[in-house]
Design an enzyme around this catalytic site. Structure first.
Site, PDB file in Angstrom:
ATOM      1  N   LYS A  76      76.737  66.289  26.121  1.00  0.00           N
ATOM      2  CA  LYS A  76      77.148  65.603  24.871  1.00  0.00           C
ATOM      3  C   LYS A  76      77.437  67.016  24.079  1.00  0.00           C
ATOM      4  O   LYS A  76      76.989  67.600  23.875  1.00  0.00           O
ATOM      5  CB  LYS A  76      75.960  64.749  24.285  1.00  0.00           C
ATOM      6  CG  LYS A  76      76.370  63.959  23.043  1.00  0.00           C
ATOM      7  CD  LYS A  76      75.419  63.053  22.502  1.00  0.00           C
ATOM      8  CE  LYS A  76      75.796  62.146  21.313  1.00  0.00           C
ATOM      9  NZ  LYS A  76      74.659  61.204  20.849  1.00  0.00           N
ATOM     10  N   SER A 151      75.897  56.433  20.365  1.00  0.00           N
ATOM     11  CA  SER A 151      77.138  57.348  20.077  1.00  0.00           C
ATOM     12  C   SER A 151      77.233  58.170  21.430  1.00  0.00           C
ATOM     13  O   SER A 151      78.266  59.177  21.358  1.00  0.00           O
ATOM     14  CB  SER A 151      76.629  58.449  19.010  1.00  0.00           C
ATOM     15  OG  SER A 151      75.355  59.027  19.455  1.00  0.00           O
ATOM     16  N   SER A 175      71.103  55.798  20.697  1.00  0.00           N
ATOM     17  CA  SER A 175      72.503  56.326  21.464  1.00  0.00           C
ATOM     18  C   SER A 175      72.281  56.822  22.738  1.00  0.00           C
ATOM     19  O   SER A 175      73.165  56.960  23.493  1.00  0.00           O
ATOM     20  CB  SER A 175      72.950  57.532  20.512  1.00  0.00           C
ATOM     21  OG  SER A 175      73.796  56.987  19.331  1.00  0.00           O
TER      22      SER A 175
END
Ligand code: GLN
Length: 483
Positions: A76, A151, A175
């Site tokens: 990420k 997210s 997330s």
């Protein structure tokens, strides 16, 4: 080749069926071919990937082994990567090349993992749909008109579309678990303090926790093994030995006490999801688990408390982005105040600015007691509810989300509507508990997740229950059409 899980890749590499370099090239080509539909990557790191794959192959040729040695993953884009853009999904950091590797990145690299790239995400991890990214929305491979969740939407979409077997992600209020649910993956948010936050760009420091996103519990165990552990560079890292997560996957569920909170089945839950959750309960009963209804009476206060605490911490964390030391700087500032104002105004998107304003307000003199302190008290009540429940049960089970993935844009004009979708996930962050989401079926062709929560440091128990469930169900093996 792209269908293989981390566990299968490890076996294939050990048996010399293929090399890490071959596999890496196949996946990089697949990303180049298919990702334009999804937008799940912000940066591809082809040269680094080939170099790491060759190094892993050489280490294997020298007799080394290890489940992650030569395994392709992605990070990420809020994990700092030395010399590589680390954007946090923001224009603010579009030009930021991290001067060091996050602990998670360094540990996985040392274990021999191959980094294919950096995945798309909501700006500064604020969101539940991956639509607040400065690099554009990510599409859900199960239906390109729907969001993949957020997210960590880029990591989720990429793994779900079989662009790679697993990826790192972070979970401040859901997330990891929510995008896992929306894309038919298994995702684990570890206990707060289990995975180092050093080099993980902060959103809300008392809630943020890194963890794995993969297709199976078995793969989450492999990736978590490489991520977890004490780190003296993170003052909230906990010095507890890391168990062998793969070793307990086979444990029997006979007599396992599963608590099902009655508050989870309230009016806001899609009845079709409620039915799938009931099916998963029955499945676990067949495997020997005992079900008990429990109560988490303060759950209803969790969303307002979270949406005070998280923005408050964010407003403080994001004050470091001032256009002076790193990140976006406006053109021709007239003076220092103008430099701050315009750099931040141009660098941050609307959702980030909204959270900074909410957080700064909640922390300001005169409002601190009414909002921030009150929210902290609720946080303790939420934790106490869990502590009481875990005296009676070993695991808590419920839906991960009240609804399946919504259509792109559907909640853009109403941020509160999106905040309400976090109802089942944020309590684990407020309490610091580990939580896992695993595939439990489909509604209108869109995946649904079941969430498991466990006491502190019982990640192994979560992975064990999920693995046993996955040995007896095939939801997690379904592949989105076109991928
Ligand atoms: N949706 C939540 C938020 O927007 C959680 C995000 C996260 O876990 N990073 O704050």
């Amino acid at each position: 080749m792209h269908q293989m899980t981390l566990a299968e890749i490890a076996r294939g590499l050990a048996d010399k069926k293929f090399s890490s370099e071959e596999l890496t090239k196949v996946l990089l080509a697949r990303i180049t071919q298919l990702d334009p539909q999804l937008n799940s990557f912000i940066s591809l790191t082809e040269d680094l990937a080939i170099e790491q794959a060759k190094a892993a192959d050489a280490r294997r040729a020298n007799g080394e082994s290890g489940a992650l040695l030569g395994a392709p993953i992605a990070h990420k884009d809020l994990f700092c990567t030395l010399g590589i853009r680390t954007s946090c999904g923001s224009k603010m950091l579009d030009n930021f090349k991290a001067p060091y590797d996050a602990t998670v990145v360094a540990k996985l690299a040392a274990a021999g993992a191959v980094t294919l790239g950096k995945t798309n995400m909501d700006e500064f991890a604020m969101g539940s749909a991956n639509e607040s990214s400065w690099y554009g929305a990510v599409k859900n491979p199960w239906n390109l008109e729907h969001v993949p969740g957020g997210s960590s939407g880029g990591s989720a979409a990429a793994v779900a579309a079989r662009l790679l077997p697993a990826a790192t992600a972070t979970d401040t209020g859901g997330s990891i678990r929510q995008p896992a649910a929306f894309t038919n993956l298994t995702g684990l948010k570890p206990t707060y303090g289990r995975v180092s936050r050093w080099g993980m760009i902060a959103y809300a420091s008392s809630l943020d926790q890194g963890g794995p996103l993969a297709r199976t519990a078995e793969d989450c165990a492999i990736l978590l093994q490489g991520m977890a552990g004490f780190d003296p560079n993170d003052s909230t890292s906990i010095d507890e030995p890391v168990p062998d997560y793969s070793a307990s996957l086979g444990d029997s569920l006979q007599g396992l006490r599963i608590g099902v909170p009655k508050e989870y089945f309230s009016a806001g839950l899609d009845p079709r999801i409620a039915e799938l959750i009931q099916n998963s309960i029955q499945q676990l009963q067949k495997l020997g688990a005992v079900i008990k209804e429990i109560s988490l009476p303060n759950m209803q206060h969790a969303i307002p408390a979270y949406y005070v605490i998280a923005p408050a911490e964010a407003s403080s964390n994001l004050s470091r982005f001032d256009g002076v030391r790193f990140g976006h700087r406006c053109e021709n500032p007239e003076n220092l105040i103008d430099l701050y104002k315009r750099s931040r105004g141009e660098g941050f998107g609307a959702e980030v600015q909204r959270r900074i304003m909410v957080g700064a307000y909640a922390l300001s003199a005169g409002y601190y007691d009414a909002y921030y302190l009150k929210a902290q008290k609720i946080r303790r009540l939420v934790k106490n509810d869990f502590m009481a429940a875990f005296t009676e049960v070993d695991i808590i089970l419920g839906p991960t989300t009240p609804n399946p993935a919504w259509k792109l844009g559907a909640k853009n004009s109403d941020p509160v509507a999106a905040y309400l979708e976090d109802v089942y996930t944020i309590t684990a962050n407020l309490a610091g508990l580990p939580g896992l989401s695993m595939p439990a079926g489909f509604v209108d062709g869109l995946p649904v997740g079941v969430q498991l929560l466990a006491p502190y440091f019982q990640e192994g128990r979560l992975l064990n229950v999920a693995h046993q469930y996955q040995l007896n169900t095939d939801w997690h093996t379904r592949t989105p059409t076109g991928f």
